[in-house]
Write a protein that holds these residues in place. Structure first.
Motif, PDB file in Angstrom:
ATOM      1  N   UNK A  43       0.797  -1.238   0.000  1.00 57.91           N
ATOM      2  CA  UNK A  43       0.000   0.000   0.000  1.00 57.91           C
ATOM      3  C   UNK A  43       0.822   1.276   0.000  1.00 57.91           C
ATOM      4  N   UNK A  44       1.874   1.326   0.790  1.00 50.33           N
ATOM      5  CA  UNK A  44       2.646   2.562   0.884  1.00 50.33           C
ATOM      6  C   UNK A  44       3.404   2.865  -0.403  1.00 50.33           C
ATOM      7  N   UNK A  45       3.783   1.815  -1.138  1.00 48.87           N
ATOM      8  CA  UNK A  45       4.450   2.036  -2.421  1.00 48.87           C
ATOM      9  C   UNK A  45       3.447   2.380  -3.513  1.00 48.87           C
ATOM     10  N   UNK A  46       2.267   1.799  -3.420  1.00 55.90           N
ATOM     11  CA  UNK A  46       1.253   2.024  -4.449  1.00 55.90           C
ATOM     12  C   UNK A  46       0.567   3.382  -4.307  1.00 55.90           C
ATOM     13  N   UNK A  47       0.441   3.864  -3.097  1.00 54.14           N
ATOM     14  CA  UNK A  47      -0.345   5.078  -2.837  1.00 54.14           C
ATOM     15  C   UNK A  47       0.129   6.287  -3.636  1.00 54.14           C
ATOM     16  N   UNK A  48       1.414   6.646  -3.638  1.00 61.27           N
ATOM     17  CA  UNK A  48       1.803   7.853  -4.378  1.00 61.27           C
ATOM     18  C   UNK A  48       1.598   7.723  -5.881  1.00 61.27           C
ATOM     19  N   UNK A  49       1.724   6.517  -6.421  1.00 68.21           N
ATOM     20  CA  UNK A  49       1.505   6.316  -7.861  1.00 68.21           C
ATOM     21  C   UNK A  49       0.028   6.515  -8.184  1.00 68.21           C
ATOM     22  N   UNK A  50      -0.831   5.900  -7.386  1.00 71.47           N
ATOM     23  CA  UNK A  50      -2.273   6.055  -7.603  1.00 71.47           C
ATOM     24  C   UNK A  50      -2.705   7.506  -7.431  1.00 71.47           C
ATOM     25  N   UNK A  51      -2.114   8.194  -6.471  1.00 62.67           N
ATOM     26  CA  UNK A  51      -2.486   9.596  -6.262  1.00 62.67           C
ATOM     27  C   UNK A  51      -2.175  10.445  -7.491  1.00 62.67           C
ATOM     28  N   UNK A  52      -1.056  10.173  -8.150  1.00 58.24           N
ATOM     29  CA  UNK A  52      -0.716  10.903  -9.376  1.00 58.24           C
ATOM     30  C   UNK A  52      -1.764  10.637 -10.446  1.00 58.24           C
ATOM     31  N   UNK A  53      -2.133   9.368 -10.641  1.00 56.06           N
ATOM     32  CA  UNK A  53      -3.111   9.025 -11.671  1.00 56.06           C
ATOM     33  C   UNK A  53      -4.467   9.654 -11.374  1.00 56.06           C
ATOM     34  N   UNK A  54      -4.907   9.565 -10.133  1.00 58.17           N
ATOM     35  CA  UNK A  54      -6.212  10.110  -9.764  1.00 58.17           C
ATOM     36  C   UNK A  54      -6.255  11.619  -9.987  1.00 58.17           C
ATOM     37  N   UNK A  55      -5.223  12.306  -9.531  1.00 59.95           N
ATOM     38  CA  UNK A  55      -5.189  13.773  -9.688  1.00 59.95           C
ATOM     39  C   UNK A  55      -5.177  14.164 -11.160  1.00 59.95           C
ATOM     40  N   UNK A  56      -4.396  13.446 -11.955  1.00 60.31           N
ATOM     41  CA  UNK A  56      -4.244  13.813 -13.361  1.00 60.31           C
ATOM     42  C   UNK A  56      -5.480  13.489 -14.196  1.00 60.31           C
ATOM     43  N   UNK A  57      -6.180  12.427 -13.853  1.00 57.84           N
ATOM     44  CA  UNK A  57      -7.344  12.005 -14.625  1.00 57.84           C
ATOM     45  C   UNK A  57      -8.629  12.708 -14.207  1.00 57.84           C
ATOM     46  N   UNK A  58      -8.668  13.220 -13.004  1.00 61.40           N
ATOM     47  CA  UNK A  58      -9.912  13.614 -12.364  1.00 61.40           C
ATOM     48  C   UNK A  58     -10.777  14.567 -13.179  1.00 61.40           C
ATOM     49  N   UNK A  59     -10.178  15.521 -13.852  1.00 65.39           N
ATOM     50  CA  UNK A  59     -10.976  16.526 -14.568  1.00 65.39           C
ATOM     51  C   UNK A  59     -11.745  15.965 -15.761  1.00 65.39           C
ATOM     52  N   UNK A  60     -11.383  14.758 -16.210  1.00 68.95           N
ATOM     53  CA  UNK A  60     -11.935  14.260 -17.473  1.00 68.95           C
ATOM     54  C   UNK A  60     -12.728  12.964 -17.370  1.00 68.95           C
ATOM     55  N   UNK A  61     -12.955  12.458 -16.172  1.00 71.28           N
ATOM     56  CA  UNK A  61     -13.624  11.164 -16.072  1.00 71.28           C
ATOM     57  C   UNK A  61     -14.992  11.282 -15.406  1.00 71.28           C
ATOM     58  N   UNK A  62     -15.875  10.356 -15.802  1.00 64.88           N
ATOM     59  CA  UNK A  62     -17.223  10.303 -15.246  1.00 64.88           C
ATOM     60  C   UNK A  62     -17.348   9.272 -14.135  1.00 64.88           C
ATOM     61  N   UNK A  63     -16.445   8.304 -14.134  1.00 63.75           N
ATOM     62  CA  UNK A  63     -16.441   7.259 -13.114  1.00 63.75           C
ATOM     63  C   UNK A  63     -15.019   6.724 -13.004  1.00 63.75           C
ATOM     64  N   UNK A  64     -14.779   5.981 -11.940  1.00 65.65           N
ATOM     65  CA  UNK A  64     -13.464   5.388 -11.720  1.00 65.65           C
ATOM     66  C   UNK A  64     -13.542   3.881 -11.908  1.00 65.65           C
ATOM     67  N   UNK A  65     -12.553   3.312 -12.592  1.00 70.08           N
ATOM     68  CA  UNK A  65     -12.484   1.879 -12.830  1.00 70.08           C
ATOM     69  C   UNK A  65     -11.135   1.360 -12.340  1.00 70.08           C
ATOM     70  N   UNK A  66     -11.146   0.757 -11.148  1.00 71.42           N
ATOM     71  CA  UNK A  66      -9.956   0.076 -10.642  1.00 71.42           C
ATOM     72  C   UNK A  66      -9.969  -1.314 -11.259  1.00 71.42           C
ATOM     73  N   UNK A  67      -9.110  -1.540 -12.255  1.00 73.94           N
ATOM     74  CA  UNK A  67      -9.234  -2.761 -13.055  1.00 73.94           C
ATOM     75  C   UNK A  67      -8.037  -3.694 -12.903  1.00 73.94           C
ATOM     76  N   UNK A  68      -8.286  -4.950 -13.255  1.00 76.85           N
ATOM     77  CA  UNK A  68      -7.278  -6.008 -13.167  1.00 76.85           C
ATOM     78  C   UNK A  68      -6.706  -6.086 -11.753  1.00 76.85           C
ATOM     79  N   UNK A  69      -7.570  -5.930 -10.785  1.00 69.38           N
ATOM     80  CA  UNK A  69      -7.161  -5.983  -9.386  1.00 69.38           C
ATOM     81  C   UNK A  69      -7.099  -7.446  -8.945  1.00 69.38           C
ATOM     82  N   UNK A  70      -5.961  -7.848  -8.385  1.00 69.10           N
ATOM     83  CA  UNK A  70      -5.746  -9.259  -8.035  1.00 69.10           C
ATOM     84  C   UNK A  70      -6.120  -9.603  -6.611  1.00 69.10           C
TER      85      UNK A  70
END
Length: 305
Positions: free
Chosen positions: A118-145
């Motif tokens: 989690x601690x390694x994944x969190x900053x990467x996900x935060x970048x993606x969420x912040x960058x995508x946020x203005x253009x998406x209608x929903x969130x899809x967390x995909x290929x989650x194992x």
């Protein structure tokens, strides 16, 4: 009342490769964003023309695993923002309503729940969420194992009002009891219970063989009333076993559009109301789904009966 189906798009990487975009490992589909972004728009347009009502941002490979730590640090945010804006432009240009799903991948490696931290994944996900946020209608967390992966996504999006979809990747074969399991070994029932707890709007299953999907949908439908969906891949069985991101997998010959449509009808009979495709499933498959399934006339409101 006839169930209305919502149609997703198909795989991005192979569509880019097939159409001549820059494409290789390890960058995978992110390379097109870097070198030939016009091909990303062409791929989105092809899926929309085929009948997709939800398209996913081409952000799956915008992670250090694919583009490297240094490039992610300097360009990750701008590349993810570009992925969002290209998808938004394609959706807004469509005559029919199309929603944009912000693709949030397993940022430390596909099919590898053992690598998740989690601690390694969190900053990467935060970048993606912040960058995508203005253009998406929903969130899809995909290929989650694993359940742990979606718990982190839910934590990071806890104040976001948009729908959150969890899509789990499954083990390549059913267990001895004939049940599907996440690649972590966790049960479908436990994964769905976690999704309910985390206020997910839908649970899907993706990037797994078509044959294992029905068992997952059946178990999920028996344990909750959440909206369910499937978008399978078309990997050869031998390549399923070696894991994602290891070379370019061969595509099986029995996943042509008519065969894929038969599987989709089976998933719908078991309880799915969202269908699309993952790796190896292209616009021709999505066109077959759109032409033969009773689709929703109001996809912006989400899947419903």
């Amino acid at each position: 009342m006839v169930k209305k189906i919502q149609i997703l798009d198909g795989g991005m990487g192979r569509e880019l490769s097939r159409n001549g975009a820059s494409f290789r490992q390890p960058e995978w589909s992110a390379l097109a964003l870097i070198e030939t972004p016009e091909y990303v728009r062409k791929a989105h347009d092809a899926y929309i023309h085929a009948g997709a009502q939800v398209i996913s941002t081409n952000s799956y490979a915008v992670v250090p695993f694919h583009i490297g730590e240094e490039r992610f640090a300097t360009e990750g945010r701008s590349l993810a923002r570009l992925a969002g804006s290209i998808a938004r432009g394609a959706a807004d240009a469509s005559v029919d309503p199309v929603r944009v799903a912000g693709s949030l991948p397993p940022v430390l490696g596909s099919y590898r729940p053992d690598l998740f931290e989690p601690e390694a994944a969190k900053p990467i996900l935060n970048v993606l969420i912040e960058a995508l946020s203005d253009n998406v209608d929903l969130w899809l967390a995909e290929t989650q194992s694993s359940i742990a992966e979606v718990r982190l996504v839910a934590e990071l999006l806890k104040d976001d009002p948009r729908p959150l979809w969890f899509s789990f990747t499954l083990d390549d074969a059913l267990d001895e009891q004939g049940q599907a399991r996440l690649r972590s070994g966790e049960s479908i029932t436990d994964a769905v219970a976690a999704a309910v707890e985390l206020n997910a709007a839908a649970v899907l299953f993706n990037c797994s063989p078509p044959e294992v999907m029905s068992a997952a949908v059946l178990e999920a439908a028996a344990s909750s009333t959440l909206t369910l969906g499937v978008y399978a891949n078309a990997f050869e069985p031998a390549d399923q076993k070696r894991g994602a991101n290891v070379g370019i997998s061969a595509i099986r010959r029995d996943t042509q559009p008519p065969s894929y449509l038969r599987w989709a009808n089976e998933w719908i009979e078991q309880g799915a109301s969202i269908v699309g495709g993952c790796c190896g499933i292209g616009p021709e498959h999505i066109a077959a789904l759109s032409a033969h399934l009773p689709t929703s006339n109001d996809p912006l409101s989400g899947p419903h009966d």
